[in-house]
Design an enzyme around this catalytic site. Structure first.
Site, PDB file in Angstrom:
ATOM      1  N   LYS A  20       0.826  -1.202   0.000  1.00 41.77           N
ATOM      2  CA  LYS A  20       0.000   0.000   0.000  1.00 41.77           C
ATOM      3  C   LYS A  20       0.860   1.251   0.000  1.00 41.77           C
ATOM      4  O   LYS A  20       0.645   2.171  -0.803  1.00 41.77           O
ATOM      5  CB  LYS A  20      -0.932   0.015   1.208  1.00 41.77           C
ATOM      6  CG  LYS A  20      -1.907   1.202   1.204  1.00 41.77           C
ATOM      7  CD  LYS A  20      -2.613   1.369   2.529  1.00 41.77           C
ATOM      8  CE  LYS A  20      -1.733   2.146   3.504  1.00 41.77           C
ATOM      9  NZ  LYS A  20      -2.458   2.563   4.721  1.00 41.77           N
TER      10      LYS A  20
ATOM     11  N   ASP B 225      -6.702   1.399   1.376  1.00 42.94           N
ATOM     12  CA  ASP B 225      -6.683   1.753   2.795  1.00 42.94           C
ATOM     13  C   ASP B 225      -8.038   1.383   3.393  1.00 42.94           C
ATOM     14  O   ASP B 225      -8.844   0.700   2.758  1.00 42.94           O
ATOM     15  CB  ASP B 225      -6.330   3.231   2.994  1.00 42.94           C
ATOM     16  CG  ASP B 225      -7.486   4.158   2.616  1.00 42.94           C
ATOM     17  OD1 ASP B 225      -8.444   3.714   1.933  1.00 42.94           O
ATOM     18  OD2 ASP B 225      -7.446   5.336   3.023  1.00 42.94           O
TER      19      ASP B 225
END
Length: 222
Positions: free
Chosen positions: A129, A148
Site C-alpha cells: 500500500k 486503505d
C-alpha cells in the site's frame, strides 16, 4: 438526486458508473498527506499507519524541518525522532522503521527513493500500500490500487468486490478499473469515504452514487 438505477451485477459496469460519478464529484482529488517530494511522502505514509492523515500533517513539518533528507534522518538521535512523532501512535516502531528506511536509502540508493515496487517494499515499514502511494503520487506510476480502510470499506459497499483482504480487494479493483485511473481512483474513493460514505452513518441521501449503490452492509435505516 439522479434517477434510480439498479446496481449492476457486472463489476466492470458498476466500476464505470462509480468512476464517472467520482470524477464529477472530486475532479481535483489528490493525496491528503502534505509533502514536498518523494522522500517526505514516503516518510509521511509510514507515519500514517494506524493514524489519521490530519495528525500526520501536524507532525511532519517539525520532523522534516529537523531531518529533511535520508542522511539526516538516518543519523538522527532515536529519542528525538520518537518525540517528534509520538502523537502518531506506535512511535517507537515507527521511529525505528523511519531510520532503517532512511539508512537503506542512503546506503543503497544514494538517498533517493527508488521508482520500483520491489525495491520500495524491501524498505523497513513499507508494504504494498505504501509503495503504491509513493509510486502513484510522487512518480505517476500506476503499479496498483491503494487499498486503505476507506477503499476497503467502499469497494465492498459499492459492489466492486466481495473479498476481504487488502490484497484480494486490490486484485479485484485492478481487474475492473482501467490502469490509467488507478491512482486517481484511490484518491477519489478515499475522499468520498471521508466526506459522504462514512463508516457508521453514510450520508446516502446526499450521495450522487446512491442511485446505483447496492449499499452492502449499510443498515436500511440509513
Amino acid at each position: 438526486m439522479p434517477k434510480k438505477q439498479q446496481p449492476s451485477s457486472d463489476p466492470k459496469l458498476q466500476a464505470r458508473r462509480v468512476l464517472k460519478a467520482l470524477k464529477e464529484l472530486y475532479p481535483d482529488a489528490e493525496c491528503a498527506l502534505v509533502h514536498d517530494g518523494p522522500f517526505q511522502l514516503l516518510a509521511a505514509t509510514i507515519l500514517s499507519a494506524q493514524c489519521t492523515d490530519v495528525r500526520v500533517n501536524l507532525v511532519t513539518p517539525r520532523l522534516f524541518a529537523r531531518f529533511p533528507d535520508a542522511r539526516s534522518l538516518a543519523e538522527a538521535d532515536r529519542a528525538e525522532v520518537e518525540e517528534l512523532i509520538r502523537s502518531t501512535g506506535f512511535f517507537r516502531a515507527k521511529a525505528k522503521n523511519l531510520q532503517a528506511m532512511a539508512a537503506r536509502l542512503q546506503q543503497e540508493h544514494g538517498g533517493q527513493v527508488p521508482r520500483d515496487l520491489e525495491l520500495l517494499t524491501a524498505l523497513a515499514g513499507v508494504g504494498r500500500k505504501t509503495a503504491n502511494v509513493v509510486l502513484g503520487t510522487a512518480f505517476g506510476l500506476a503499479t496498483g490500487v491503494v487499498v486503505d480502510t476507506h477503499v476497503k470499506r467502499l469497494a465492498g459497499r459499492l459492489g466492486l468486490t466481495t473479498r476481504k483482504t487488502p490484497e484480494q480487494i486490490e486484485t479485484d479493483l485492478m481487474a475492473v478499473v482501467p490502469r490509467s485511473e488507478w491512482v486517481e481512483f484511490s484518491h477519489r474513493l478515499i475522499h468520498h469515504g471521508r466526506k459522504l460514505c462514512v463508516a457508521r452513518k453514510p450520508h446516502c441521501s446526499q450521495c450522487p452514487l446512491e442511485p446505483f449503490c447496492p449499499k452492502i452492509g449499510v443498515r436500511s435505516s440509513q
